[in-house]
Design a protein around this motif. Structure first.
Motif, PDB file in Angstrom:
ATOM      1  N   SER A   1      28.185 -17.054  27.454  1.00 47.48           N
ATOM      2  CA  SER A   1      28.705 -17.680  26.228  1.00 47.48           C
ATOM      3  C   SER A   1      29.455 -16.682  25.356  1.00 47.48           C
ATOM      4  O   SER A   1      30.242 -17.080  24.501  1.00 47.48           O
TER       5      SER A   1
ATOM      6  N   GLU B   1      25.572 -14.799  39.157  1.00 55.23           N
ATOM      7  CA  GLU B   1      26.235 -15.490  38.052  1.00 55.23           C
ATOM      8  C   GLU B   1      26.813 -16.817  38.555  1.00 55.23           C
ATOM      9  O   GLU B   1      27.517 -16.841  39.574  1.00 55.23           O
TER      10      GLU B   1
ATOM     11  N   THR C   1      24.006 -15.688  17.022  1.00 51.95           N
ATOM     12  CA  THR C   1      22.930 -15.152  17.856  1.00 51.95           C
ATOM     13  C   THR C   1      23.333 -14.195  18.978  1.00 51.95           C
ATOM     14  O   THR C   1      22.453 -13.688  19.678  1.00 51.95           O
ATOM     15  N   GLN C   2      24.637 -13.922  19.158  1.00 52.60           N
ATOM     16  CA  GLN C   2      24.933 -13.062  20.312  1.00 52.60           C
ATOM     17  C   GLN C   2      24.284 -11.682  20.174  1.00 52.60           C
ATOM     18  O   GLN C   2      23.767 -11.130  21.156  1.00 52.60           O
TER      19      GLN C   2
HETATM   20  C1  FAD Z   1      31.340 -22.168  21.412  1.00 50.65           C
HETATM   21  C2  FAD Z   1      30.356 -21.094  21.047  1.00 50.65           C
HETATM   22  C3  FAD Z   1      30.602 -20.302  19.936  1.00 50.65           C
HETATM   23  C4  FAD Z   1      29.693 -19.314  19.577  1.00 50.65           C
HETATM   24  N1  FAD Z   1      30.020 -18.463  18.575  1.00 50.65           N
HETATM   25  C5  FAD Z   1      29.235 -17.385  18.346  1.00 50.65           C
HETATM   26  C6  FAD Z   1      29.666 -16.368  17.460  1.00 50.65           C
HETATM   27  O1  FAD Z   1      30.786 -16.398  16.936  1.00 50.65           O
HETATM   28  N2  FAD Z   1      28.826 -15.336  17.231  1.00 50.65           N
HETATM   29  C7  FAD Z   1      27.594 -15.247  17.827  1.00 50.65           C
HETATM   30  O2  FAD Z   1      26.847 -14.299  17.537  1.00 50.65           O
HETATM   31  N3  FAD Z   1      27.172 -16.195  18.686  1.00 50.65           N
HETATM   32  C8  FAD Z   1      27.978 -17.229  18.991  1.00 50.65           C
HETATM   33  N4  FAD Z   1      27.606 -18.138  19.936  1.00 50.65           N
HETATM   34  C9  FAD Z   1      26.265 -17.991  20.551  1.00 50.65           C
HETATM   35  C10 FAD Z   1      26.164 -16.819  21.527  1.00 50.65           C
HETATM   36  O3  FAD Z   1      27.317 -16.723  22.327  1.00 50.65           O
HETATM   37  C11 FAD Z   1      24.899 -16.998  22.357  1.00 50.65           C
HETATM   38  O4  FAD Z   1      23.779 -16.962  21.501  1.00 50.65           O
HETATM   39  C12 FAD Z   1      24.707 -15.919  23.409  1.00 50.65           C
HETATM   40  O5  FAD Z   1      25.814 -15.829  24.273  1.00 50.65           O
HETATM   41  C13 FAD Z   1      23.451 -16.219  24.220  1.00 50.65           C
HETATM   42  O6  FAD Z   1      23.286 -15.247  25.199  1.00 50.65           O
HETATM   43  P1  FAD Z   1      22.403 -15.512  26.492  1.00 50.65           P
HETATM   44  O7  FAD Z   1      22.578 -14.321  27.352  1.00 50.65           O
HETATM   45  O8  FAD Z   1      21.045 -15.924  26.064  1.00 50.65           O
HETATM   46  O9  FAD Z   1      23.036 -16.805  27.201  1.00 50.65           O
HETATM   47  P2  FAD Z   1      24.513 -17.103  27.676  1.00 50.65           P
HETATM   48  O10 FAD Z   1      25.489 -16.265  26.960  1.00 50.65           O
HETATM   49  O11 FAD Z   1      24.700 -18.573  27.596  1.00 50.65           O
HETATM   50  O12 FAD Z   1      24.536 -16.629  29.197  1.00 50.65           O
HETATM   51  C14 FAD Z   1      23.906 -17.325  30.225  1.00 50.65           C
HETATM   52  C15 FAD Z   1      24.544 -16.916  31.541  1.00 50.65           C
HETATM   53  O13 FAD Z   1      23.806 -17.458  32.621  1.00 50.65           O
HETATM   54  C16 FAD Z   1      24.686 -18.051  33.566  1.00 50.65           C
HETATM   55  N5  FAD Z   1      23.942 -19.112  34.239  1.00 50.65           N
HETATM   56  C17 FAD Z   1      23.512 -20.292  33.740  1.00 50.65           C
HETATM   57  N6  FAD Z   1      22.837 -20.977  34.683  1.00 50.65           N
HETATM   58  C18 FAD Z   1      22.832 -20.210  35.788  1.00 50.65           C
HETATM   59  C19 FAD Z   1      22.297 -20.364  37.088  1.00 50.65           C
HETATM   60  N7  FAD Z   1      21.618 -21.466  37.431  1.00 50.65           N
HETATM   61  N8  FAD Z   1      22.495 -19.385  37.996  1.00 50.65           N
HETATM   62  C20 FAD Z   1      23.193 -18.252  37.676  1.00 50.65           C
HETATM   63  N9  FAD Z   1      23.724 -18.055  36.445  1.00 50.65           N
HETATM   64  C21 FAD Z   1      23.536 -19.013  35.524  1.00 50.65           C
HETATM   65  C22 FAD Z   1      25.830 -18.553  32.721  1.00 50.65           C
HETATM   66  O14 FAD Z   1      26.982 -18.774  33.491  1.00 50.65           O
HETATM   67  C23 FAD Z   1      25.973 -17.400  31.721  1.00 50.65           C
HETATM   68  O15 FAD Z   1      26.735 -16.362  32.258  1.00 50.65           O
HETATM   69  C24 FAD Z   1      28.490 -19.139  20.327  1.00 50.65           C
HETATM   70  C25 FAD Z   1      28.252 -19.916  21.453  1.00 50.65           C
HETATM   71  C26 FAD Z   1      29.180 -20.878  21.825  1.00 50.65           C
HETATM   72  C27 FAD Z   1      28.915 -21.704  23.055  1.00 50.65           C
END
Ligand code: FAD
Length: 576
Positions: A87, A34, A554-555
């Motif tokens: 996120s 992470e 999208t979470q």
């Molecule tokens: C401000 C904000 C508000 C939002 N509100 C909502 C909401 O209310 N409801 C909802 O459903 N969705 C919401 N979303 C969207 C939702 O949080 C995302 O769609 C979801 O978290 C995406 O999941 P993911 O696992 O694809 O990516 P992410 O959650 O972005 O996780 C990616 C992970 O990879 C890690 N990472 C990145 N690069 C590297 C690297 N090079 N090496 C190691 N680790 C790395 C990051 O630190 C992070 O832990 C919101 C997002 C934001 C930013």
């Protein structure tokens, strides 16, 4: 040290891959890397502050888009969470799963039943524990989900549900929208058919926010989690991925698979720095090519929204929120209460909102922009479970307004306001993320091309116009309003579009930058097993791969995407 699997990233997707693999009795060795830290400060979980966490710089990569041609050349906030929870640790806690038809379309696109709604719904039940209790005495017409659609006790480690206490004007606002504006009701928005008006299910319970870190809470001993380990690239022996290297130069070996779950803006970056991406970009930055993959970074899609804010006449609403937000002393007292037992005003104000997913009317369906869409897209938009827009109530807008009449701890300026958000759904514009440096510490360039497609401009205008005509101009709403604080200056196409251009924000729902597709789909970066095409031992499992812009925040989609990949790995490696 050699591991069987290395997972990169701990957002909803990466944590769900891990959570699925943790169910193997065969105890594969798993390393989770992470980029950020532990995110273990308890106050980051305060439900009423879920709107503010993303402003904490150490938890956010702090990205911005490139200047957006169709949005006044503004560089729009493109936040991404950093640290355990990704996120989900900085998001707004909206927990929605979208439309049945989104998943069935995904399954059809990739020719795999595993992505249908009926399969995904079962996975939601394994990840989530849903708490259905609502405050006593409240009419359940806006919140009475059917048991068959949800897990209850015995579900997964992610706790979701309704706030214990609701703001006084929540139900009256929903009554205004349903009885005054005629919007349909839907007491179960996470049933697979989101259409209608509901009280929101949040990723929070008992005043405490839930994040994907909760899935990592009881990992068995065969799992290792390393924080502050940002991955630079994957190394290959021939075309098999065998190692990852961090930006600090540490190397870790993977005997079976590397799974990239770094999110829709960073998984493509790792792919490109590893030599998998569009040839022109790799050669411009002298990155040795492992496999040319022209659609890495393409097909970026997102939702967007604008706020509508009105000052209400004194005494016209039952809201007491301005008294709370107007007193720093009261907020401090409430924080002491929250720290003690998770109750009090920080688990009431801005902890429960109304949410509505709606179809738009004839004006939209007969517009030339709708008519000119490909038949398959029109068919998708006509499905009974696919919304054309979303509306959200009770957004705590004063926190984001630069000065002005809003309460900021100054009791002289208490303002009772209402704030709705209106969302643009089904955007047809395809943006991109591109390399802009050979240095892995430099982010990609993010260009979502907001409002770049004629359909998107039409859908934005009609979503806003229809909500204004139905709700804002209804007698019930108008009679309680002093003035518009934020909103368009007129109802013409031009004025409505101008307002979008000036006021729109990303919803941070970035999707599709390493799209999944079936054999023969030239845009597919991964196959239906999440395998990166053209190489071995490397998968991508996060919002990058989702080939549909799901009708939801999208979470939830990210959680089930990761879990689906985890289940496929368990099966393929005979780990159950
Ligand atoms: C401000 C904000 C508000 C939002 N509100 C909502 C909401 O209310 N409801 C909802 O459903 N969705 C919401 N979303 C969207 C939702 O949080 C995302 O769609 C979801 O978290 C995406 O999941 P993911 O696992 O694809 O990516 P992410 O959650 O972005 O996780 C990616 C992970 O990879 C890690 N990472 C990145 N690069 C590297 C690297 N090079 N090496 C190691 N680790 C790395 C990051 O630190 C992070 O832990 C919101 C997002 C934001 C930013």
């Amino acid at each position: 040290m050699e591991y069987d699997f290395i997972i990169v990233g701990t957002g909803p997707a990466g944590a769900s891959v891990a959570f699925a693999l943790a169910q193997s009795p065969k105890q594969p060795k798993v390393l989770i890397l992470e980029a950020g830290g532990l995110n273990d400060d308890k106050s980051l979980r305060t439900d009423g502050q879920r709107w503010l966490t993303f402003l904490q710089q150490d938890l956010n990569f702090g990205y911005k888009t490139s200047p957006q041609e169709h949005a006044g050349n503004r560089q729009i906030d493109y936040s991404r969470g950093k640290g355990l929870g990704g996120s989900s640790a900085i998001n707004f806690g909206v927990f929605t799963v979208g439309a049945k038809h989104d998943y069935d379309t995904w399954a059809k696109l990739v020719n795999d039943e595993e992505f249908t709604w009926s399969c995904m719904q079962q996975r939601f039940k394994k990840i989530v524990t849903f708490h259905r209790d609502i405050p006593e005495g409240v009419d359940p017409k806006y919140a009475s989900p059917l048991a068959k659609n949800h897990s209850s006790s015995g579900g997964g480690p992610l706790h979701v549900g309704y706030a214990k206490e609701w703001e006084e004007d929540l139900i009256p606002t929903l009554d205004l929208l349903s009885e005054g504006a005629g919007y349909p009701l839907n007491p179960d928005h996470n049933s697979g058919n989101p259409i209608g008006l509901s009280v929101l299910i949040s990723s929070a319970y008992n005043g405490v926010r839930s994040t994907s870190k909760d899935l990592l809470g009881s990992l068995p001993e065969n799992f290792t989690v390393k924080t502050f380990s940002a991955v630079e690239k994957v190394i290959f022996d021939g075309n098999r991925a065998t190692r990852v290297v961090t930006v600090d130069g540490d190397t870790f070996l993977a005997s079976k698979e590397v799974i990239l779950s770094a999110g829709a803006l960073d998984s493509p970056k790792i792919l490109m720095h590893s030599g998998i991406g569009p040839l022109d970009q790799l050669s411009e930055y002298q990155i040795p090519v492992i496999h040319p993959s022209p659609f890495v970074g393409q097909n970026l899609r997102d939702h967007a929204f604008v706020p509508l804010v009105h000052q209400r006449k004194p005494g016209s609403s039952l809201s007491t929120r301005s008294v709370f937000y107007g007193s720093l002393k009261r907020q401090e007292e409430a924080m002491k209460q929250w720290q003690k037992d998770g109750t009090g005003e920080w688990s009431k104000y801005a902890c429960e909102v109304g949410i509505g997913f709606f179809k738009l009317g004839e004006r939209f369906l007969t517009s030339k922009e709708f008519e000119r869409l490909p038949e398959s897209e029109k068919e998708y938009l006509r499905d009974e479970t696919v919304p054309h827009t979303e509306v959200f109530t009770h957004f705590p807008f004063h926190w984001f307004f630069p000065g002005g009449d809003f309460p900021r701890g100054d009791e002289d300026k208490l303002v009772d306001y209402s704030c709705f958000l209106v969302f643009l759904y089904n955007a047809q514009s395809r943006g991109e993320v591109r390399l802009q440096s050979r240095d892995p510490k430099v982010p990609l360039k993010f260009d979502p091309k907001f409002l770049g497609h004629e359909f998107d401009r039409r859908a934005a205008v009609e979503s806003l116009r229809e909500f204004i005509e139905r709700a804002i101009e209804s007698e019930g709403f108008k009679k309680a309003v002093v003035r518009q604080i934020v909103g368009p200056e007129g109802n013409s196409d031009e004025k409505l579009l101008e307002f979008w251009q000036q006021a729109m924000s990303s919803s941070w729902h970035m999707t599709g930058t390493a799209k999944m597709g079936r054999d023969g789909d030239e845009e597919a970066v991964v196959d239906e097993e999440f395998r990166v095409r053209g190489v071995k031992g490397l998968r991508v499992a996060d919002m990058s791969v989702v080939p549909v812009l799901v009708s939801a925040h999208t979470q939830g989609v990210a959680y089930v995407t990761g879990y689906t990949c985890g289940e496929k790995l368990l099966k393929e490696y005979d780990l159950l």
